[in-house]
Design a protein around this motif. Structure first.
Motif, PDB file in Angstrom:
ATOM      1  N   ASP A 143       4.128  16.923 -21.865  1.00  0.00           N
ATOM      2  CA  ASP A 143       4.885  16.028 -20.986  1.00  0.00           C
ATOM      3  C   ASP A 143       3.997  15.466 -19.883  1.00  0.00           C
ATOM      4  N   GLY A 144       2.726  15.252 -20.217  1.00  0.00           N
ATOM      5  CA  GLY A 144       1.786  14.696 -19.255  1.00  0.00           C
ATOM      6  C   GLY A 144       1.979  13.199 -19.060  1.00  0.00           C
ATOM      7  N   LEU A 145       1.063  12.608 -18.297  1.00  0.00           N
ATOM      8  CA  LEU A 145       1.184  11.185 -17.954  1.00  0.00           C
ATOM      9  C   LEU A 145       1.117  10.298 -19.188  1.00  0.00           C
ATOM     10  N   MET A 146       0.151  10.560 -20.070  1.00  0.00           N
ATOM     11  CA  MET A 146       0.005   9.708 -21.254  1.00  0.00           C
ATOM     12  C   MET A 146       1.216   9.819 -22.172  1.00  0.00           C
ATOM     13  N   SER A 147       1.726  11.041 -22.359  1.00  0.00           N
ATOM     14  CA  SER A 147       2.892  11.217 -23.225  1.00  0.00           C
ATOM     15  C   SER A 147       4.118  10.525 -22.634  1.00  0.00           C
ATOM     16  N   ARG A 148       4.235  10.527 -21.304  1.00  0.00           N
ATOM     17  CA  ARG A 148       5.373   9.866 -20.664  1.00  0.00           C
ATOM     18  C   ARG A 148       5.251   8.343 -20.762  1.00  0.00           C
ATOM     19  N   ILE A 149       4.028   7.838 -20.655  1.00  0.00           N
ATOM     20  CA  ILE A 149       3.825   6.393 -20.818  1.00  0.00           C
ATOM     21  C   ILE A 149       4.185   5.973 -22.235  1.00  0.00           C
ATOM     22  N   ASN A 150       3.750   6.767 -23.224  1.00  0.00           N
ATOM     23  CA  ASN A 150       4.087   6.465 -24.619  1.00  0.00           C
ATOM     24  C   ASN A 150       5.598   6.539 -24.841  1.00  0.00           C
ATOM     25  N   ALA A 151       6.245   7.543 -24.215  1.00  0.00           N
ATOM     26  CA  ALA A 151       7.704   7.653 -24.340  1.00  0.00           C
ATOM     27  C   ALA A 151       8.401   6.466 -23.689  1.00  0.00           C
ATOM     28  N   LEU A 152       7.844   5.994 -22.561  1.00  0.00           N
ATOM     29  CA  LEU A 152       8.413   4.818 -21.893  1.00  0.00           C
ATOM     30  C   LEU A 152       8.332   3.588 -22.780  1.00  0.00           C
ATOM     31  N   ASP A 153       7.247   3.466 -23.542  1.00  0.00           N
ATOM     32  CA  ASP A 153       7.092   2.320 -24.442  1.00  0.00           C
ATOM     33  C   ASP A 153       8.120   2.329 -25.574  1.00  0.00           C
ATOM     34  N   ALA A 165       0.830  -1.210   0.000  1.00  0.00           N
ATOM     35  CA  ALA A 165       0.000   0.000   0.000  1.00  0.00           C
ATOM     36  C   ALA A 165       0.862   1.257   0.000  1.00  0.00           C
ATOM     37  N   VAL A 166       1.990   1.219   0.728  1.00  0.00           N
ATOM     38  CA  VAL A 166       2.916   2.367   0.731  1.00  0.00           C
ATOM     39  C   VAL A 166       3.471   2.603  -0.675  1.00  0.00           C
ATOM     40  N   MET A 167       3.875   1.523  -1.356  1.00  0.00           N
ATOM     41  CA  MET A 167       4.372   1.655  -2.723  1.00  0.00           C
ATOM     42  C   MET A 167       3.291   2.185  -3.651  1.00  0.00           C
ATOM     43  N   ALA A 168       2.045   1.747  -3.435  1.00  0.00           N
ATOM     44  CA  ALA A 168       0.927   2.240  -4.246  1.00  0.00           C
ATOM     45  C   ALA A 168       0.714   3.733  -4.026  1.00  0.00           C
ATOM     46  N   PHE A 169       0.888   4.192  -2.773  1.00  0.00           N
ATOM     47  CA  PHE A 169       0.749   5.630  -2.469  1.00  0.00           C
ATOM     48  C   PHE A 169       1.808   6.441  -3.208  1.00  0.00           C
ATOM     49  N   ILE A 170       3.059   5.986  -3.160  1.00  0.00           N
ATOM     50  CA  ILE A 170       4.153   6.705  -3.828  1.00  0.00           C
ATOM     51  C   ILE A 170       3.920   6.752  -5.329  1.00  0.00           C
ATOM     52  N   ALA A 171       3.529   5.601  -5.905  1.00  0.00           N
ATOM     53  CA  ALA A 171       3.331   5.526  -7.354  1.00  0.00           C
ATOM     54  C   ALA A 171       2.181   6.421  -7.800  1.00  0.00           C
ATOM     55  N   CYS A 172       1.050   6.343  -7.097  1.00  0.00           N
ATOM     56  CA  CYS A 172      -0.120   7.132  -7.493  1.00  0.00           C
ATOM     57  C   CYS A 172       0.124   8.621  -7.292  1.00  0.00           C
ATOM     58  N   ALA A 173       0.762   8.990  -6.173  1.00  0.00           N
ATOM     59  CA  ALA A 173       1.030  10.403  -5.897  1.00  0.00           C
ATOM     60  C   ALA A 173       1.920  11.001  -6.988  1.00  0.00           C
ATOM     61  N   TYR A 174       2.947  10.268  -7.388  1.00  0.00           N
ATOM     62  CA  TYR A 174       3.826  10.786  -8.449  1.00  0.00           C
ATOM     63  C   TYR A 174       3.084  10.885  -9.776  1.00  0.00           C
ATOM     64  N   ALA A 175       2.283   9.846 -10.101  1.00  0.00           N
ATOM     65  CA  ALA A 175       1.550   9.859 -11.371  1.00  0.00           C
ATOM     66  C   ALA A 175       0.598  11.055 -11.436  1.00  0.00           C
ATOM     67  N   LEU A 176      -0.123  11.315 -10.357  1.00  0.00           N
ATOM     68  CA  LEU A 176      -1.072  12.427 -10.353  1.00  0.00           C
ATOM     69  C   LEU A 176      -0.369  13.780 -10.244  1.00  0.00           C
ATOM     70  N   PHE A 177       0.836  13.790  -9.681  1.00  0.00           N
ATOM     71  CA  PHE A 177       1.596  15.038  -9.650  1.00  0.00           C
ATOM     72  C   PHE A 177       1.980  15.464 -11.069  1.00  0.00           C
ATOM     73  N   THR A 178       2.284  14.482 -11.936  1.00  0.00           N
ATOM     74  CA  THR A 178       2.590  14.800 -13.333  1.00  0.00           C
ATOM     75  C   THR A 178       1.354  15.295 -14.073  1.00  0.00           C
ATOM     76  N   VAL A 179       0.161  14.954 -13.572  1.00  0.00           N
ATOM     77  CA  VAL A 179      -1.081  15.388 -14.217  1.00  0.00           C
ATOM     78  C   VAL A 179      -1.491  16.772 -13.721  1.00  0.00           C
TER      79      VAL A 179
END
Length: 366
Positions: free
Chosen positions: A250-260, A39-53
């Motif tokens: 440089d939003g979340l979707m563009s970063r996911i596409n760049a990661l791919d 759950a702690v890892m989920a908090f860090i991941a979600c917080a960072y993802a939404l911070f980029t949004v």
């Protein structure tokens, strides 16, 4: 206190587990700790993802907390609902939907952290894409204004060509009357004779036409050049207005596409790491033998089930017995002569009253 908290995270029955051995309690403390840190890892991941949004820390922290609580609740539910059985295949079939759910959760919570880990590489890809988008944007905007600019340039060229053509004509006439005066061409007579005067008059007329044409065309050319400058300014303004949109790509979707677009192997191993973390409580429970807690829990559940089945059977039997008794009682009452006569008399009195009341109503109607 930490021990009790991790037992709470594991979803185990606290009172039932307290009566078990230390080894059994340690097993569930480990399961609870895994659920908590997932759950702690989920908090860090979600917080960072939404911070980029949102580009704001407070909404990111709020939604990250909600997401981590959701993941915590799901993991706790998954672990607490798996029941140890005698056959591993039965346990695995029981856990299969929960494993699938755990895989989905692992993929979801690993992606934002992959974006953070490979941030520099993703920024390089995004920079390349932004440069390409900026060039394409300039080309598209230039194509949009191209027809007007080309038309304007053609008009300016046409006006200048008219002036040039008229200047050539004036120069030709000038040479004609000069050579006539010098006697090198035309009548080849030196001096300013009638032919000379005719040619210089024609030259002066065309020169006046040139002056008029220059004046008119120059005004048109100035207006056309001003229009060209306006069109060019509009073009530059359009490019400037659209550039911030490209810069913010440089939003979340563009970063996911760049990661791919990056090599898949490092990202795949990070996803496997989160998958291992997410499924570890389930795998641990599947691989561990049936312990003291499982036997006690099964004893309580089977005892409760037996009690409920017994109560259900007794209630059904009670209803059936009561129905049989009431059938017999009402059957005996129906054969009682005294009750029959009383019911007959009451019915007769009721019919008499109804008849009298009907007659009274008829009389009032008449």
């Amino acid at each position: 206190m930490l021990k009790q908290f991790f037992i709470l995270c594991s979803g185990a029955d606290k009172e039932l587990l307290e009566g078990c051995s230390e080894g059994e309690q340690t097993k569930y403390i480990g399961i609870g700790a895994t659920v908590f840190f997932t759950a702690v890892m989920a908090f860090i991941a979600c917080a960072y993802a939404l911070f980029t949004v949102f580009d704001s820390i407070y909404p990111a922290l709020l939604f990250g907390l909600v997401w981590s609580l959701l993941i915590f609740n799901l993991d706790r539910y998954i672990v607490s609902t798996i029941r140890k059985k005698d056959k591993f295949s039965s346990e695995f079939i029981q856990a299969t939907p929960r494993i699938i759910l755990a895989v989905i959760i692992a993929i979801v919570i690993s992606k934002p952290l992959e974006i953070k880990i490979f941030e520099k590489e993703i920024n390089t890809v995004l920079l390349s894409e932004k440069n390409a988008m900026a060039l394409n944007n300039k080309k598209e905007v230039a194509n949009y204004f191209k027809s007007d600019l080309d038309k304007n340039k053609a008009e300016i060229y046409k006006l200048k060509s008219e002036v040039t053509h008229k200047e050539k004509e004036v120069n030709t006439l000038y040479e004609t009357y000069i050579t006539e005066a010098e006697g090198t061409a035309g009548t080849k007579k030196l001096g300013k004779g009638p032919v000379f005067k005719e040619k210089i008059a024609k030259h002066d007329l065309v020169k006046k036409e040139l002056d008029t044409l220059q004046k008119i065309n120059l005004a048109k050319i100035v207006a056309m050049e001003l229009k060209s400058k306006t069109l060019q300014a509009d073009l530059d303004k359009k490019v400037t207005e659209t550039q911030p949109i490209i810069d913010s790509f440089d939003g979340l979707m563009s970063r996911i596409n760049a990661l791919d677009k990056l090599p898949w192997l490092p990202s795949f191993f990070i996803m496997l790491l989160f998958l291992a973390i997410e499924t570890s409580p389930i795998i641990a429970k599947l691989l561990s033998p049936r312990g003291e807690y499982d036997f006690k829990l099964e004893d309580l559940e089977t005892a409760l089930k037996a009690t409920l089945e017994q109560d259900k059977y007794q209630r059904a039997l009670l209803v059936k017995t009561s129905a049989s008794m009431y059938d017999k009682v009402y059957g005996d009452i129906a054969e009682d002569k005294k009750l029959y006569d009383l019911q007959r008399k009451n019915t007769s009195d009721l019919l008499e009253l109804q008849s009298n009341n009907f007659i009274e109503k008829q009389k009032r109607t008449l």
